[in-house]
Every structure is written in structure tokens, then in C-alpha cells.
Design an enzyme around this catalytic site. Sequence first.
Site, PDB file in Angstrom:
ATOM      1  N   HIS A 161       0.830  -1.208   0.000  1.00  0.00           N
ATOM      2  CA  HIS A 161       0.000   0.000   0.000  1.00  0.00           C
ATOM      3  C   HIS A 161       0.868   1.264   0.000  1.00  0.00           C
ATOM      4  CE1 HIS A 161      -3.715   2.265   0.911  1.00  0.00           C
ATOM      5  NE2 HIS A 161      -2.834   3.111   1.424  1.00  0.00           N
ATOM      6  N   HIS A 177       3.177   6.192  -1.900  1.00  0.00           N
ATOM      7  CA  HIS A 177       3.803   7.339  -1.252  1.00  0.00           C
ATOM      8  C   HIS A 177       5.322   7.281  -1.341  1.00  0.00           C
ATOM      9  CE1 HIS A 177       0.019   8.744   0.487  1.00  0.00           C
ATOM     10  NE2 HIS A 177      -0.232   7.500   0.839  1.00  0.00           N
ATOM     11  N   LYS A 223      -4.846  10.834  -8.152  1.00  0.00           N
ATOM     12  CA  LYS A 223      -4.631  10.990  -6.705  1.00  0.00           C
ATOM     13  C   LYS A 223      -4.634  12.494  -6.439  1.00  0.00           C
ATOM     14  CE  LYS A 223      -2.617   9.232  -2.691  1.00  0.00           C
ATOM     15  NZ  LYS A 223      -2.861   7.994  -1.972  1.00  0.00           N
TER      16      LYS A 223
END
Length: 290
Positions: A161, A177, A223
Amino acid sequence: MARSQGINQELSEVLNQLWCLDTNRLKPGTDYIISLQGRAGYVAQGSNYARDKARAPLFSYVNEDKLKSIETYAHFINLLDNYEMSTGVSETVTSEEMKENHLFLDAILQTDVMKCAHKYLVNKGQSPPDQTQFKRQLHDIWFHLYHRDRSGGEDSCGFEHVFVGETKFGREIMGLHNWVQFYLQEKHDHVDYKGYKARANKDTPDEDDHVLNLQFSWKGLVKPVGGSFIGVSPEFEVALFTIVFLMSTEKMTSVVAKVDEYMLELVVYRHGRSIGTSFPKLLSSNNRDL
């Protein structure tokens, strides 16, 4: 919310120790060059349309030879292609992939960054002193597979993730990220950088900043904003977010820390004994209010 919390001084202190020990952090302008371009606009949640305020990629240059010559990055890059993008699709972990997970953990555990984090966590009573047991704890936090989509099998883990990224029902980007993954996806034309995020009429970030709030699309999905460290080593991110994760047993932990010149909100969501997600939010840099 972040402002009223105040700075967590103890956390800031240990994270600055990690920052100083992060000798594998790449140097902006030398090892890599970014091009911030325009400030990204508002995108409604669930929308996949964003006005592109950045014609060029975020990364103009990355010294890939240097990247691949550093052991922790090399093992990290090997892990990036081991995951199914969509939640609800069960992950199959091959013995080769299992080996890659362990090689990565072994490599980061050799670094001063992780040794410092381990020592701190042992002193706080959060981690076992034995390195093998600590490695098992890291594996559970980052690589233990769990159900993110209730209708499917074990389809996710913290590492996937946070560092790789995944999609929810093929409609929404979750995670992603990490700057190395961002760069590699951008290089293969899967990521389209739309611009940096900053509050209206405030100073723009600098191209040598090591933390950015970004807007981008990934394989067609937008995003609206994602916080990311830039140029830091994989061991620094694993160490930092492991410490924040183990600070509390709450479903969501949010702390404010000053790391180097950056005022950050560090956010970690828990999924049982594993990380659900974790990311930095840049609040200000160099005493500039972003």
C-alpha cells in the site's frame, strides 16, 4: 487538526537522529533533479479529472546507477513488481518473493538508521532486543498479508500500500507514497505528475525539498494529493513509520514532528498488527508556511 497537537519533541529528536544517519539519502540537484512546475488545483474526491499544471515529469533526472549500487535500494526495487495492483485480487507470494522480502529486511537491518530505530524501540519496550525477533516484528508490520477488500482474499499488506500503491475497485488510487516507485512508474509512462499541492497564495516548495505534497494520475486514476518523502532511503521510511506505528494502538495515529527543516504531520493507519497506510504531510519547510 495538526496545528493544535503541537510538536512531539521526543519523536522529533529520534527522527532527526535517523535523518543524520541516513547516508543513503540521495542529494537533490546532484543524484536526482525534480521539476515542480505549477501548483495543482482542486480535484473532487472520486473524480479522475485533474487539470495538468505540469507538462514535464516531476523527475528530470535520477542517477539509476547510484540507486542500484546501494544495496537497500536494489533490494527495494526488486520488491516493487511483486504485487497485484487491485484490491480484491488475492496476492500470491512465491518462495522467490518471500526470499526478496527477507533480503530487503536483512539489508535495511544492517544500516545505522535501522540500528538506531531498533535501539530506540527496545528502550521504549516496543521491540524485542533480539535482531531475529525484531526482523519478524518488521515482517508482520510491513509484509503480513491481510484483507483490505472484504469480498476478496488476502489482497494487501503495508509495504504494497505505502510503497507500491494499489487501486480500490479500479476507481481510486490508494497509497503510492514512495519516490522511487513514483519515478519508475513515471519513467514507464504509468504516472503523470499534475503539479505540487500547497495552500493558496503561500510559498511554493523548493526543488531541493525532501518532502512534497503531490497530485498525479496513475494508470488513468487521479490521486488528488499524496504526501511523499523525496530522495530518502527505504530504510529511513521503514524506520520512521515503524516508530510512529508502534507509538500507539489507535486505529489512526497522527503526530507532528520537525525533521531537519520540515514541519511534518506523520499519519499511520493500523490494520491489526500491520500497517494499513502511512504517509507524511508537509506542513511547512524552512519556516515557510506552505
